[in-house]
Design an enzyme around this catalytic site. Structure first.
Site, short mmCIF file in Angstrom:
data_model
loop_
_atom_site.label_atom_id
_atom_site.label_comp_id
_atom_site.label_asym_id
_atom_site.label_seq_id
_atom_site.Cartn_x
_atom_site.Cartn_y
_atom_site.Cartn_z
N ARG A 18 11.12 0.85 -2.16
CA ARG A 18 10.43 0.24 -3.31
C ARG A 18 9.62 1.26 -4.09
O ARG A 18 9.68 1.29 -5.32
CB ARG A 18 9.54 -0.91 -2.86
CG ARG A 18 10.33 -2.15 -2.47
CD ARG A 18 9.42 -3.26 -1.99
NE ARG A 18 8.68 -2.78 -0.82
CZ ARG A 18 7.51 -3.26 -0.43
NH1 ARG A 18 6.93 -4.23 -1.09
NH2 ARG A 18 6.92 -2.78 0.64
N ASN A 36 10.64 -6.64 -1.54
CA ASN A 36 11.39 -6.90 -0.32
C ASN A 36 11.64 -8.39 -0.19
O ASN A 36 10.80 -9.20 -0.56
CB ASN A 36 10.59 -6.44 0.92
CG ASN A 36 10.59 -4.95 1.09
OD1 ASN A 36 11.39 -4.23 0.53
ND2 ASN A 36 9.65 -4.47 1.90
#
Length: 88
Positions: A18, A36
């Protein structure tokens, strides 16, 4: 301008995927977000010029050094009018 929604499968959680996505997207001038999901995948929304989105998706196939993406599922979606790229 266009927008693409992505689901990324493989080893993409716990490997800074990320944070890497945020930095790479910002460098390419994209807006959107990444997060996520509970099933171990990563979800992303990209907004910007088509060529920049294509470059981002190509980069996401490798990701950061510890990641191992196996499949990226893209689909075109409506723009959300976002101004920057963030992690959710």
């Amino acid at each position: 301008m266009t927008a693409t929604h992505l689901i990324i499968h493989g080893k993409v959680q716990g490997v800074f995927y990320r944070d890497w996505t945020v930095a790479t997207a910002r460098c390419l001038g994209l807006a959107g977000w990444v997060r996520n999901l509970a099933d171990g995948t990563v979800e992303a929304h990209l907004e910007g010029e088509r060529h920049a989105i294509e470059r981002m998706i190509a980069a996401m196939r490798d990701g950061p050094p510890r990641a191992a993406p196996t499949l990226i599922e893209p689909r075109e979606v409506a723009e959300q009018g976002l101004a920057e790229f963030n992690r959710r």
